[in-house]
Design a protein around this motif. Structure first.
Motif, PDB file in Angstrom:
ATOM      1  N   HIS A  40      52.105  36.485  39.775  1.00 33.24           N
ATOM      2  CA  HIS A  40      51.781  36.645  38.190  1.00 33.24           C
ATOM      3  C   HIS A  40      52.762  35.894  37.093  1.00 33.24           C
ATOM      4  O   HIS A  40      52.294  35.077  36.448  1.00 33.24           O
ATOM      5  CB  HIS A  40      51.728  37.848  37.795  1.00 33.24           C
ATOM      6  N   ALA A  41      53.997  36.148  37.288  1.00 33.66           N
ATOM      7  CA  ALA A  41      54.691  35.479  36.436  1.00 33.66           C
ATOM      8  C   ALA A  41      54.908  33.940  36.497  1.00 33.66           C
ATOM      9  O   ALA A  41      54.728  33.266  35.374  1.00 33.66           O
ATOM     10  CB  ALA A  41      56.377  35.754  36.711  1.00 33.66           C
ATOM     11  N   VAL A  42      54.889  33.475  37.576  1.00 34.14           N
ATOM     12  CA  VAL A  42      54.806  31.956  37.930  1.00 34.14           C
ATOM     13  C   VAL A  42      53.322  31.413  37.366  1.00 34.14           C
ATOM     14  O   VAL A  42      53.454  30.357  36.447  1.00 34.14           O
ATOM     15  CB  VAL A  42      55.001  31.454  39.286  1.00 34.14           C
ATOM     16  N   ARG A  43      52.342  31.923  37.614  1.00 35.30           N
ATOM     17  CA  ARG A  43      51.047  31.345  37.011  1.00 35.30           C
ATOM     18  C   ARG A  43      50.955  31.449  35.688  1.00 35.30           C
ATOM     19  O   ARG A  43      50.741  30.417  35.093  1.00 35.30           O
ATOM     20  CB  ARG A  43      49.840  32.119  37.814  1.00 35.30           C
ATOM     21  N   GLU A  44      51.398  32.325  35.084  1.00 37.95           N
ATOM     22  CA  GLU A  44      50.962  32.395  33.397  1.00 37.95           C
ATOM     23  C   GLU A  44      52.150  31.254  32.757  1.00 37.95           C
ATOM     24  O   GLU A  44      51.685  30.978  31.863  1.00 37.95           O
ATOM     25  CB  GLU A  44      51.373  33.916  33.140  1.00 37.95           C
ATOM     26  N   ALA A  45      53.347  31.357  33.593  1.00 33.94           N
ATOM     27  CA  ALA A  45      54.256  30.262  32.946  1.00 33.94           C
ATOM     28  C   ALA A  45      53.362  28.917  33.047  1.00 33.94           C
ATOM     29  O   ALA A  45      53.508  28.131  31.982  1.00 33.94           O
ATOM     30  CB  ALA A  45      55.588  30.438  33.410  1.00 33.94           C
ATOM     31  N   LEU A  46      52.930  28.636  34.113  1.00 36.25           N
ATOM     32  CA  LEU A  46      52.311  27.474  34.442  1.00 36.25           C
ATOM     33  C   LEU A  46      50.955  27.041  33.318  1.00 36.25           C
ATOM     34  O   LEU A  46      50.701  26.043  32.794  1.00 36.25           O
ATOM     35  CB  LEU A  46      51.736  27.008  35.652  1.00 36.25           C
ATOM     36  N   VAL A  47      50.081  28.040  32.891  1.00 35.77           N
ATOM     37  CA  VAL A  47      49.206  28.021  32.491  1.00 35.77           C
ATOM     38  C   VAL A  47      49.424  28.109  30.835  1.00 35.77           C
ATOM     39  O   VAL A  47      48.609  27.449  30.145  1.00 35.77           O
ATOM     40  CB  VAL A  47      48.108  29.345  32.767  1.00 35.77           C
ATOM     41  N   ALA A  48      50.357  29.019  30.473  1.00 38.07           N
ATOM     42  CA  ALA A  48      50.614  29.151  29.068  1.00 38.07           C
ATOM     43  C   ALA A  48      50.898  28.056  28.224  1.00 38.07           C
ATOM     44  O   ALA A  48      50.638  27.856  27.186  1.00 38.07           O
ATOM     45  CB  ALA A  48      51.442  30.374  28.830  1.00 38.07           C
ATOM     46  N   GLY A  49      51.902  26.967  29.098  1.00 38.04           N
ATOM     47  CA  GLY A  49      52.478  25.977  28.365  1.00 38.04           C
ATOM     48  C   GLY A  49      53.247  26.373  27.165  1.00 38.04           C
ATOM     49  O   GLY A  49      53.472  25.399  26.288  1.00 38.04           O
ATOM     50  N   ARG A  50      54.171  27.489  27.195  1.00 33.58           N
ATOM     51  CA  ARG A  50      55.004  27.623  25.989  1.00 33.58           C
ATOM     52  C   ARG A  50      56.684  27.162  26.376  1.00 33.58           C
ATOM     53  O   ARG A  50      57.113  27.479  25.157  1.00 33.58           O
ATOM     54  CB  ARG A  50      55.078  29.171  25.752  1.00 33.58           C
ATOM     55  N   ARG A  51      56.646  27.023  27.443  1.00 38.48           N
ATOM     56  CA  ARG A  51      58.375  26.532  27.758  1.00 38.48           C
ATOM     57  C   ARG A  51      58.286  25.258  28.699  1.00 38.48           C
ATOM     58  O   ARG A  51      57.089  24.920  29.378  1.00 38.48           O
ATOM     59  CB  ARG A  51      58.795  27.631  28.587  1.00 38.48           C
ATOM     60  N   LYS A  52      59.241  24.705  28.297  1.00 44.14           N
ATOM     61  CA  LYS A  52      59.468  23.532  29.418  1.00 44.14           C
ATOM     62  C   LYS A  52      59.567  23.860  30.863  1.00 44.14           C
ATOM     63  O   LYS A  52      60.476  24.713  31.018  1.00 44.14           O
ATOM     64  CB  LYS A  52      60.749  22.614  28.719  1.00 44.14           C
ATOM     65  N   LEU A  53      59.118  23.303  31.871  1.00 45.07           N
ATOM     66  CA  LEU A  53      58.947  23.501  33.155  1.00 45.07           C
ATOM     67  C   LEU A  53      59.728  22.619  33.825  1.00 45.07           C
ATOM     68  O   LEU A  53      59.725  21.480  33.623  1.00 45.07           O
ATOM     69  CB  LEU A  53      57.770  23.621  33.855  1.00 45.07           C
ATOM     70  N   LEU A  54      60.746  22.960  34.682  1.00 47.70           N
ATOM     71  CA  LEU A  54      61.446  21.984  35.365  1.00 47.70           C
ATOM     72  C   LEU A  54      61.223  21.641  36.747  1.00 47.70           C
ATOM     73  O   LEU A  54      61.212  20.537  37.217  1.00 47.70           O
ATOM     74  CB  LEU A  54      63.147  22.587  35.240  1.00 47.70           C
ATOM     75  N   ALA A  55      60.973  22.908  37.729  1.00 46.02           N
ATOM     76  CA  ALA A  55      60.968  22.640  39.168  1.00 46.02           C
ATOM     77  C   ALA A  55      60.446  23.969  39.633  1.00 46.02           C
ATOM     78  O   ALA A  55      60.516  25.014  39.364  1.00 46.02           O
ATOM     79  CB  ALA A  55      61.908  22.401  39.733  1.00 46.02           C
TER      80      ALA A  55
END
Length: 266
Positions: A40-55
């Motif tokens: 859940h935590a990873v999926r929402e971070a991928l979808v929300a787009g509120r932060r810069k994703l590194l790896a």
């Protein structure tokens, strides 16, 4: 001409006493790297787009499931062994084969709070990451406009907390303040009604004179609200429980209070 004794290596260097450490693919922990794990935590971070994703690191099975969302976010999962994730996150972590390294969420101030639901949560030195994570999940479910915490005596918004929040971390504006009493004054200047939840409050929450915008202040378990915090509250109210147990932990109390406010204020 003499020969080396039988059984001896000829011309070979002796092996090093300490073999080199195996390099791990993960970044070193730091203030500028947030670690999120669990589906859940990873999926929402991928979808929300509120932060810069590194790896994004994933086991083979998890990589197949997350591939479409990862591609949409511009990431290619790096395949790792489940044991590597457990070593990085701790043997007790329920990572579900997924770990994301990212930058922290953008910092926000009280002036940045957009009044939509008209409800804000304020935590007075609540330090347990499981409780704060559960509060975030409840806040997202009730469309709370922001969560205000203190810079000191608050858990890091990563790891265990993010897992407990189950993706809600990406949907709630978080405001970190140095002086909570001053922050409550700022909310009052913006016409917020400041309501402190206190098990010894003089009146039940549902019977209190309530209105929006409203800031609900929750204290740490055991200590409750600090004196300066109490003094900044317009109302101190309690949750009246009909059963033999008259108090709830802070995350459950938050959920019960938000439901009472929703029923009362809409």
């Amino acid at each position: 001409m003499s020969r080396p004794p039988a059984g001896k290596d000829r011309g070979r260097r002796p092996p090093p006493r300490h073999p080199p450490k195996e390099e791990t693919p993960f970044r070193r922990p730091g203030a500028d790297v947030v670690v999120l794990y669990g589906a859940h935590a990873v999926r929402e971070a991928l979808v929300a787009g509120r932060r810069k994703l590194l790896a994004l690191y994933a086991t083979e099975n998890a990589a197949e499931r997350i591939a479409p969302l990862a591609a949409a976010a511009g990431l290619t999962p790096k395949i790792v062994d489940p044991r590597a994730l457990s070593q990085r996150l701790g043997e007790e972590s329920v990572h579900q084969g997924l770990m994301l390294e990212a930058r922290p969420l953008p910092e926000a101030e009280i002036a940045d709070i957009e009044p939509k639901s008209g409800l804000v949560l304020v935590l007075d030195q609540v330090t347990d990451p499981h409780n704060v994570g559960a509060i975030l999940r409840t806040a997202a479910a009730f469309a709370v406009d922001a969560l205000i915490v203190t810079e000191r005596h608050s858990p890091d918004f990563t790891g265990v907390l993010a897992k407990a929040a189950s993706g809600a971390l990406e949907h709630v504006t978080i405001v970190s303040v140095v002086n909570l009493a001053r922050a409550l004054e700022q909310l009052a200047e913006r016409d917020f009604l400041i309501v402190g939840l206190d098990s010894e409050g003089p009146q039940p929450l549902e019977a209190s004179p309530l209105r929006k915008p409203l800031a609900l202040v929750l204290g740490a378990e055991g200590k409750g609200l600090r004196r300066l915090t109490r003094e900044r509250c317009d109302i101190l109210a309690r949750l009246d429980m009909p059963g033999p147990i008259k108090s709830l932990n802070v995350s459950n109390a938050c959920a019960a209070a938000l439901m009472a406010l929703r029923l009362r204020l809409g």
